[in-house]
Write a protein that holds these residues in place. Structure first.
Motif, PDB file in Angstrom:
ATOM      1  N   ALA A 104       0.815  -1.204   0.000  1.00 22.79           N
ATOM      2  CA  ALA A 104       0.000   0.000   0.000  1.00 22.79           C
ATOM      3  C   ALA A 104       0.853   1.260   0.000  1.00 22.79           C
ATOM      4  O   ALA A 104       0.368   2.341  -0.265  1.00 22.79           O
ATOM      5  CB  ALA A 104      -0.921  -0.012   1.204  1.00 22.79           C
ATOM      6  N   ALA A 105       2.121   1.100   0.318  1.00 24.49           N
ATOM      7  CA  ALA A 105       2.984   2.258   0.492  1.00 24.49           C
ATOM      8  C   ALA A 105       3.140   3.057  -0.782  1.00 24.49           C
ATOM      9  O   ALA A 105       3.520   4.223  -0.755  1.00 24.49           O
ATOM     10  CB  ALA A 105       4.354   1.820   0.979  1.00 24.49           C
ATOM     11  N   ALA A 106       2.836   2.408  -1.877  1.00 25.64           N
ATOM     12  CA  ALA A 106       3.008   3.063  -3.160  1.00 25.64           C
ATOM     13  C   ALA A 106       2.311   4.408  -3.229  1.00 25.64           C
ATOM     14  O   ALA A 106       2.827   5.355  -3.807  1.00 25.64           O
ATOM     15  CB  ALA A 106       2.508   2.154  -4.277  1.00 25.64           C
ATOM     16  N   GLU A 107       1.136   4.485  -2.614  1.00 20.50           N
ATOM     17  CA  GLU A 107       0.313   5.682  -2.818  1.00 20.50           C
ATOM     18  C   GLU A 107       0.985   6.960  -2.293  1.00 20.50           C
ATOM     19  O   GLU A 107       1.587   7.701  -3.034  1.00 20.50           O
ATOM     20  CB  GLU A 107      -1.054   5.485  -2.171  1.00 20.50           C
ATOM     21  N   THR A 108       0.859   7.180  -0.968  1.00 19.27           N
ATOM     22  CA  THR A 108       1.472   8.387  -0.408  1.00 19.27           C
ATOM     23  C   THR A 108       1.903   8.126   1.018  1.00 19.27           C
ATOM     24  O   THR A 108       1.428   7.211   1.657  1.00 19.27           O
ATOM     25  CB  THR A 108       0.456   9.557  -0.340  1.00 19.27           C
ATOM     26  N   ALA A 109       2.784   8.990   1.484  1.00 17.92           N
ATOM     27  CA  ALA A 109       3.055   8.995   2.916  1.00 17.92           C
ATOM     28  C   ALA A 109       1.863   9.690   3.571  1.00 17.92           C
ATOM     29  O   ALA A 109       1.084  10.362   2.898  1.00 17.92           O
ATOM     30  CB  ALA A 109       4.329   9.743   3.206  1.00 17.92           C
ATOM     31  N   ASP A 110       1.753   9.525   4.877  1.00 21.18           N
ATOM     32  CA  ASP A 110       0.589  10.105   5.546  1.00 21.18           C
ATOM     33  C   ASP A 110       0.779  11.601   5.713  1.00 21.18           C
ATOM     34  O   ASP A 110       1.527  12.063   6.565  1.00 21.18           O
ATOM     35  CB  ASP A 110       0.427   9.438   6.916  1.00 21.18           C
ATOM     36  N   ASN A 111       0.119  12.331   4.841  1.00 20.90           N
ATOM     37  CA  ASN A 111       0.180  13.778   4.994  1.00 20.90           C
ATOM     38  C   ASN A 111      -1.141  14.334   5.488  1.00 20.90           C
ATOM     39  O   ASN A 111      -1.425  15.504   5.370  1.00 20.90           O
ATOM     40  CB  ASN A 111       0.564  14.440   3.666  1.00 20.90           C
ATOM     41  N   THR A 112      -1.992  13.441   5.988  1.00 22.62           N
ATOM     42  CA  THR A 112      -3.315  13.870   6.435  1.00 22.62           C
ATOM     43  C   THR A 112      -3.189  14.897   7.565  1.00 22.62           C
ATOM     44  O   THR A 112      -2.433  14.665   8.506  1.00 22.62           O
ATOM     45  CB  THR A 112      -4.099  12.674   6.955  1.00 22.62           C
ATOM     46  N   PRO A 113      -3.896  15.994   7.448  1.00 20.83           N
ATOM     47  CA  PRO A 113      -3.845  16.994   8.535  1.00 20.83           C
ATOM     48  C   PRO A 113      -4.705  16.570   9.711  1.00 20.83           C
ATOM     49  O   PRO A 113      -5.820  17.067   9.893  1.00 20.83           O
ATOM     50  CB  PRO A 113      -4.388  18.262   7.872  1.00 20.83           C
ATOM     51  N   TRP A 114      -4.223  15.632  10.522  1.00 22.36           N
ATOM     52  CA  TRP A 114      -4.991  15.144  11.664  1.00 22.36           C
ATOM     53  C   TRP A 114      -5.219  16.261  12.661  1.00 22.36           C
ATOM     54  O   TRP A 114      -4.385  17.128  12.815  1.00 22.36           O
ATOM     55  CB  TRP A 114      -4.256  14.007  12.384  1.00 22.36           C
ATOM     56  N   LEU A 115      -6.320  16.207  13.352  1.00 27.23           N
ATOM     57  CA  LEU A 115      -6.547  17.141  14.451  1.00 27.23           C
ATOM     58  C   LEU A 115      -5.558  16.798  15.549  1.00 27.23           C
ATOM     59  O   LEU A 115      -5.379  15.627  15.891  1.00 27.23           O
ATOM     60  CB  LEU A 115      -7.967  16.996  15.004  1.00 27.23           C
ATOM     61  N   THR A 116      -4.899  17.778  16.063  1.00 29.45           N
ATOM     62  CA  THR A 116      -3.923  17.483  17.113  1.00 29.45           C
ATOM     63  C   THR A 116      -4.515  17.691  18.495  1.00 29.45           C
ATOM     64  O   THR A 116      -3.902  17.337  19.488  1.00 29.45           O
ATOM     65  CB  THR A 116      -2.677  18.370  16.970  1.00 29.45           C
ATOM     66  N   GLU A 117      -5.696  18.269  18.498  1.00 31.17           N
ATOM     67  CA  GLU A 117      -6.307  18.486  19.813  1.00 31.17           C
ATOM     68  C   GLU A 117      -7.672  17.836  19.877  1.00 31.17           C
ATOM     69  O   GLU A 117      -8.416  17.833  18.899  1.00 31.17           O
ATOM     70  CB  GLU A 117      -6.448  19.990  20.075  1.00 31.17           C
ATOM     71  N   ASN A 118      -7.956  17.326  21.020  1.00 32.92           N
ATOM     72  CA  ASN A 118      -9.258  16.677  21.235  1.00 32.92           C
ATOM     73  C   ASN A 118     -10.350  17.738  21.217  1.00 32.92           C
ATOM     74  O   ASN A 118     -10.320  18.655  22.034  1.00 32.92           O
ATOM     75  CB  ASN A 118      -9.221  15.962  22.586  1.00 32.92           C
ATOM     76  N   PRO A 119     -11.272  17.661  20.249  1.00 35.38           N
ATOM     77  CA  PRO A 119     -12.325  18.691  20.196  1.00 35.38           C
ATOM     78  C   PRO A 119     -13.295  18.615  21.363  1.00 35.38           C
ATOM     79  O   PRO A 119     -14.096  19.517  21.566  1.00 35.38           O
ATOM     80  CB  PRO A 119     -13.038  18.397  18.878  1.00 35.38           C
ATOM     81  N   LEU A 120     -13.221  17.533  22.111  1.00 33.04           N
ATOM     82  CA  LEU A 120     -14.139  17.366  23.233  1.00 33.04           C
ATOM     83  C   LEU A 120     -13.685  18.252  24.386  1.00 33.04           C
ATOM     84  O   LEU A 120     -12.496  18.419  24.627  1.00 33.04           O
ATOM     85  CB  LEU A 120     -14.088  15.902  23.675  1.00 33.04           C
ATOM     86  N   GLU A 121     -14.630  18.816  25.083  1.00 35.95           N
ATOM     87  CA  GLU A 121     -14.269  19.595  26.268  1.00 35.95           C
ATOM     88  C   GLU A 121     -13.846  18.605  27.346  1.00 35.95           C
ATOM     89  O   GLU A 121     -14.627  17.754  27.755  1.00 35.95           O
ATOM     90  CB  GLU A 121     -15.473  20.404  26.732  1.00 35.95           C
ATOM     91  N   LEU A 122     -12.602  18.716  27.761  1.00 31.55           N
ATOM     92  CA  LEU A 122     -12.083  17.703  28.680  1.00 31.55           C
ATOM     93  C   LEU A 122     -12.535  17.984  30.111  1.00 31.55           C
ATOM     94  O   LEU A 122     -12.393  19.085  30.616  1.00 31.55           O
ATOM     95  CB  LEU A 122     -10.557  17.660  28.617  1.00 31.55           C
ATOM     96  N   SER A 123     -13.083  16.971  30.709  1.00 33.82           N
ATOM     97  CA  SER A 123     -13.557  17.117  32.092  1.00 33.82           C
ATOM     98  C   SER A 123     -13.443  15.748  32.749  1.00 33.82           C
ATOM     99  O   SER A 123     -13.216  14.739  32.081  1.00 33.82           O
ATOM    100  CB  SER A 123     -15.005  17.576  32.112  1.00 33.82           C
ATOM    101  N   ASP A 124     -13.603  15.714  34.043  1.00 33.81           N
ATOM    102  CA  ASP A 124     -13.579  14.434  34.767  1.00 33.81           C
ATOM    103  C   ASP A 124     -14.646  13.507  34.206  1.00 33.81           C
ATOM    104  O   ASP A 124     -14.440  12.308  34.051  1.00 33.81           O
ATOM    105  CB  ASP A 124     -13.856  14.664  36.264  1.00 33.81           C
ATOM    106  N   GLU A 125     -15.788  14.127  33.903  1.00 30.48           N
ATOM    107  CA  GLU A 125     -16.919  13.334  33.411  1.00 30.48           C
ATOM    108  C   GLU A 125     -16.560  12.663  32.090  1.00 30.48           C
ATOM    109  O   GLU A 125     -16.799  11.469  31.901  1.00 30.48           O
ATOM    110  CB  GLU A 125     -18.096  14.282  33.222  1.00 30.48           C
ATOM    111  N   ALA A 126     -15.956  13.466  31.162  1.00 31.70           N
ATOM    112  CA  ALA A 126     -15.605  12.920  29.855  1.00 31.70           C
ATOM    113  C   ALA A 126     -14.584  11.798  30.020  1.00 31.70           C
ATOM    114  O   ALA A 126     -14.668  10.762  29.362  1.00 31.70           O
ATOM    115  CB  ALA A 126     -15.043  14.030  28.965  1.00 31.70           C
TER     116      ALA A 126
END
Lengths: 515, 413
Positions: free
Chosen positions: A353-375
């Motif tokens: 599968a490597a033929a296609e591309t290296a992973d250049n996907t712009p992944w989210l680096t931060e958790n969009p969830l509001e972080l809390s004890d509950e979460a």
């Protein structure tokens, strides 16, 4: 009353005296006699009547039975056993180390009291009944096959029209002459001693043979079952519930003639949105920064948009000119595979599968969830339900499924990742990518998009990060106020380890000396 | 059984008459009861709202009705089992059971509310559309739940109950005069069919009058649930009234520790039965987790209702279960009477918990609870007044029952 006689007394023909019995003709004289005997201090006395007589217990000085307490104790034992058994079998106690198997069933908590009540109730009742039944046996001295009273020929009338009062020779106050005198004085007729039953205590041979035969015969069903387990039969199995054994409903992966594509499992109807899932936040649903992806890889972005929103994009058709439509036609699955494959390339660098591309996907680096004890708690719960079976409760990749696979040497098994591998830390493996892995799966791991809601998947991501942090935490990470506690604990553990090591060394030295 | 026969007093002995101190309470109680009932219902209606007001009335109504039909069942089961022990307390139960006749009249507001839509959600115009219920389902529901058929059914239940109660009451009264043994034999012979008719009516009345407050919810166990509450509270009420009558001076020698002991055993047993039935209903619905079944318990596990649910579990089952378990408690009349009074209060909480959440006003706040209490107290006072009036004209013990001697001499072994 103070004279002490040797006991038990013997008479001329060498038979032991069991006690003295007197007859009475009516209840009132019997009750009066009972009271007098009680007041004289006899505790081992008994009355025999043709019918139940109220108040005879108090007249004889018989104390209320302790049987209710035995029942209560047995019942409470049943309650305790049932609850402990169920809790421990659900792996939630340290009482029985070694059989821990924390496994969530039907999404219910480990200690799910309503589900435990029926078993608890039944076991309480069962043990309470056993306690009552066998407690009654014990208190009555059962089983008892013979009573010396039956040696008295006149005693048969106890079931007809005569009342008997009996004084036992085992009573500390008993002496034969005194007892006889007392009973005679109380108006008892035919006061006479009762002899111990001297008939043979040997169990008759016929009875033993019969018992042995019954035991032998009772093993036949068990033998029949054992035989059936090792032999083959030409006739079909008997089905008690044929409609349950042969259900007309389809199982997963079966085929059907009802639909043109032959699939029994139906994919979502294009254009439908499940209840409560009307959510167009694509970043949240894919873990990718879609705006950035669109600027560097427009077709893939369009494809992802199409996958997430089905028909809606068709109409707008802004970001995806033609490719999207093509991809649409071939349904979602190839797209999923492709994406999964792409991740493989990044992760494992599979050459195909490597033929296609290296992973250049712009992944989210931060958790969009509001972080809390509950979460985090939610993430922990979901992780323990879905992930821990392979990755283990602590994320070290040694869950129950993996252990089993190792044990049976499963050849096709790819061991699950260790979450604490540095390549999985957030600096090299962004949150968005982790989210996407949970969503779409990787290698042997299936995608969990259909089982875990997006919000919960993000909660799992948050929990995994917390798990990772926990394994490399230093004392500086602990709040000031709690440091002293941790230090104390640390010191204790070290002391214990040290002691254990010393003991080990001492043992080794001893072993060496012995040699 | 016993060796000692107890002398039966003559039928006109003052011990069998209602004490004057109680008879004098009759009229004030009737008047006060009516005032409190009307006032409470009005207060509840005006202060909180229509559905809550009618629900308060329904709580009060069901409280007295469950006591009456529980007593009816008590009388029937004593005849069915040809019980000897219970004869001395049976008249108390008979006086309570005959109250189904005035209660039948008090049903009128509920019957009217089925037409005006002020109590039952299903009788409100547009309920189906508001709740998005598919018409296929609603058509089936409407075959059963429509005002006319509802009232016809209610009439059937009331007629059956009143008929059975009146027949048994009259039989017992006639026997007071004649002492005919054939009357007892006749009452016994009919008790089997009567109990079958009673069971159907009670179960269906529970479905119609209480369960249909949540028209889309159903539980086949619900009829038994209401029945357990009624038979438990009826035993408690018999115990309480016997004790009060004795304190006032009637039937002092007749009702003994032994009878309280037996009533105590039955109370203990039916506490278990209540716990068993209510938990079974909950467990099946909780485990199956089918949306259309869970909403009834969902309502009762949110807001303040959750606390009431837990309290019911502890106070209606746990505490009295432990409290009435011991023989020593059951053989102390004043102690078992305290427990009986306590359970009668908890029975009210139970009914409040069953009925009020469907009014959609939460716990109702202090105002709602007080309004309901006024309603309940009014209804109880009215019933008590009528009962005392009736008792003053008759005797508090079935004086010529053929098993009276057996009951007097009864001893627990």
């Amino acid at each position: 009353m103070t004279e002490s006689q040797p006991k038990p007394q013997t008479v001329a023909d060498d038979k032991k005296v069991h006690g003295v019995v007197a007859e009475f003709t009516d209840v009132d004289s019997l009750l009066a006699a009972c009271r007098r005997v009680r007041d004289a201090g006899y505790t081992k006395a008994d009355a025999f009547t043709p019918f139940p007589v109220h108040g005879i217990d108090t007249a004889l000085g018989i104390k209320p039975t302790v049987l209710p307490w035995i029942s209560l104790a047995a019942g409470l034992t049943g309650t305790t056993i049932a609850l402990l058994m169920q809790i421990s079998l659900n792996g939630q106690t340290d009482l029985f180390e070694g059989i821990q198997y924390p496994y969530i069933i039907s999404g219910k908590p480990f200690i799910s009291l309503p589900a435990f009540i029926p078993v608890t109730f039944e076991l309480t009742i069962l043990l309470a009944s056993f306690g009552t039944f066998f407690g009654m046996w014990a208190l009555n001295g059962l089983p008892k096959f013979s009573n010396p009273m039956f040696t008295s020929p006149r005693f048969d009338r106890a079931t007809d029209d005569t009342f008997f009062l009996f004084l036992d020779a085992k009573d500390s106050r008993f002496d034969e002459a005194g007892a006889k005198a007392l009973l005679g004085e109380l108006g008892g007729e035919y006061v006479e001693p009762v002899m111990e039953d001297d008939s043979s205590k040997v169990i008759p041979k016929g009875l033993l043979i019969a018992l042995a035969t019954v035991i032998c015969l009772s093993s036949i069903p068990a033998l029949a079952v054992l035989r059936m387990r090792v032999t083959k039969s030409g006739s079909p199995r008997f089905h008690i519930f044929p409609d349950m054994d042969f259900s007309p409903s389809k199982d997963a992966q079966q085929t059907t003639t009802l639909f043109a594509d032959g699939r029994a499992m139906r994919p979502d109807v294009p254009g439908t949105v499940r209840r409560g899932e009307m959510d167009w936040d694509l970043n949240f649903k894919t873990g990718i920064d879609m705006d950035e992806l669109a600027s560097i890889d427009a077709p893939r972005a369009a494809q992802l948009v199409a996958m997430q929103s089905d028909v809606a994009v068709d109409d707008e058709d802004e970001v995806a000119p033609e490719e999207a439509a093509d991809e649409e036609a071939s349904a979602e699955e190839p797209a999923v595979e492709e994406q999964a494959a792409e991740e493989d390339t990044a992760d494992e660098a599979e050459p195909a599968a490597a033929a296609e591309t290296a992973d250049n996907t712009p992944w989210l680096t931060e958790n969009p969830l509001e972080l809390s004890d509950e979460a985090l708690a939610r993430g922990q719960q979901q992780f323990n339900i879905y992930c821990s079976v392979c990755h283990g409760m602590n994320g070290r990749g040694n869950g129950l499924v993996n252990r089993r696979a190792q044990k049976i040497l499963a050849t096709t098994w790819t061991p699950p990742s260790n979450m604490h591998d540095p390549t999985l830390y957030s600096d090299v493996y962004p949150d968005g990518k982790l989210f996407s892995t949970i969503t779409n799966g990787v290698r042997k791991m299936p995608g969990y998009a259909s089982q875990i809601k997006a919000k919960d998947r993000w909660a799992i991501v948050a929990y995994v990060r917390a798990l990772q942090a926990s394994q490399d935490a230093t004392l500086e990470d602990v709040p000031e106020s709690q440091r002293s506690g941790v230090e104390k604990e640390q010191a204790e553990v070290q002391a214990k380890l040290k002691a254990a090591a010393e003991a080990e060394a001492a043992k080794a030295a001893e072993a060496a000396n012995a040699e | 059984m016993s060796h000692k026969a107890v002398a039966i007093k003559p039928a006109d002995d003052p011990a069998f008459q209602l004490p004057a101190s109680l008879a004098g309470l009759s009229l004030p109680m009737i008047i006060g009861g009516i005032v409190a009932l009307v006032g409470g219902a009005f207060f509840s209606n005006s202060a909180i709202g229509g559905r809550f007001g009618m629900s308060s009335y329904l709580v009060a109504y069901m409280y007295c009705l469950t006591l009456a039909i529980g007593s009816l069942f008590f009388v029937l089961i004593q005849h069915l089992s040809r019980a000897g022990w219970s004869v001395v307390v049976r008249r108390v139960a008979e006086l309570m059971m005959i109250m189904v006749i005035p209660l039948a009249l008090l049903f009128i507001p509920i019957a009217v509310s089925a037409y005006t839509g002020s109590l039952y959600a299903w009788s409100v115009e547009g309920y189906q559309a508001d709740h998005g219920i598919p018409s296929v389902i609603w058509e089936q529901k409407e075959l059963w739940l429509n005002p006319n058929w509802f009232v016809v059914r209610s009439l059937i239940y009331l007629i059956v109950w009143c008929g059975i109660a009146a027949w048994y009451y009259r039989g017992s009264q006639r026997q007071d005069e004649t002492g005919e043994i054939t009357i007892t034999e006749n009452l016994q012979a009919r008790s089997g069919p009567a109990i079958i008719a009673f069971s159907f009516c009670t179960s269906f009345a529970a479905f119609d009058w209480v369960m249909s407050l949540a028209p889309m919810w159903f539980s086949t166990m619900f009829g038994v649930y209401i029945f357990t509450g009624s038979i438990l509270s009826a035993h408690c009420a018999i115990c309480l009234f016997s004790f009060l009558l004795q304190r006032a001076g009637a039937m002092r020698d007749e009702v003994t520790v032994e009878h309280y002991h037996d009533l105590g055993k039955l109370i203990f047993g039916f506490i278990c039965f209540w716990g068993y039935i209510s938990f079974s209903q909950y467990m099946l619905i909780w485990y199956a987790n089918i949306p259309e079944e869970t909403h009834w318990f969902y309502t009762r596990s949110t807001d303040g209702w959750f606390n009431v649910s837990v309290l019911l579990m502890v106070l209606h089952w746990g505490l009295p279960f432990a409290g009435t378990m011991s023989r020593h408690v059951r053989r102390r009349p004043w102690l078992i009477t305290c427990w009986a009074a306590y359970i009668l209060v908890l029975h009210l909480v139970d009914l409040y918990w069953i009925i009020m959440p469907e009014a959609g006003m939460g716990l109702g706040g202090a105002t709602g609870i007080i309004a309901t209490l006024i309603c309940v107290i009014g209804m109880i006072a009215l019933m008590l007044g009528l009962m005392l009036k009736l008792a003053a004209g008759t005797r508090v013990v079935a004086v010529r029952d053929p098993r009276l001697g057996e009951s007097l001499a009864f001893e627990n072994f």
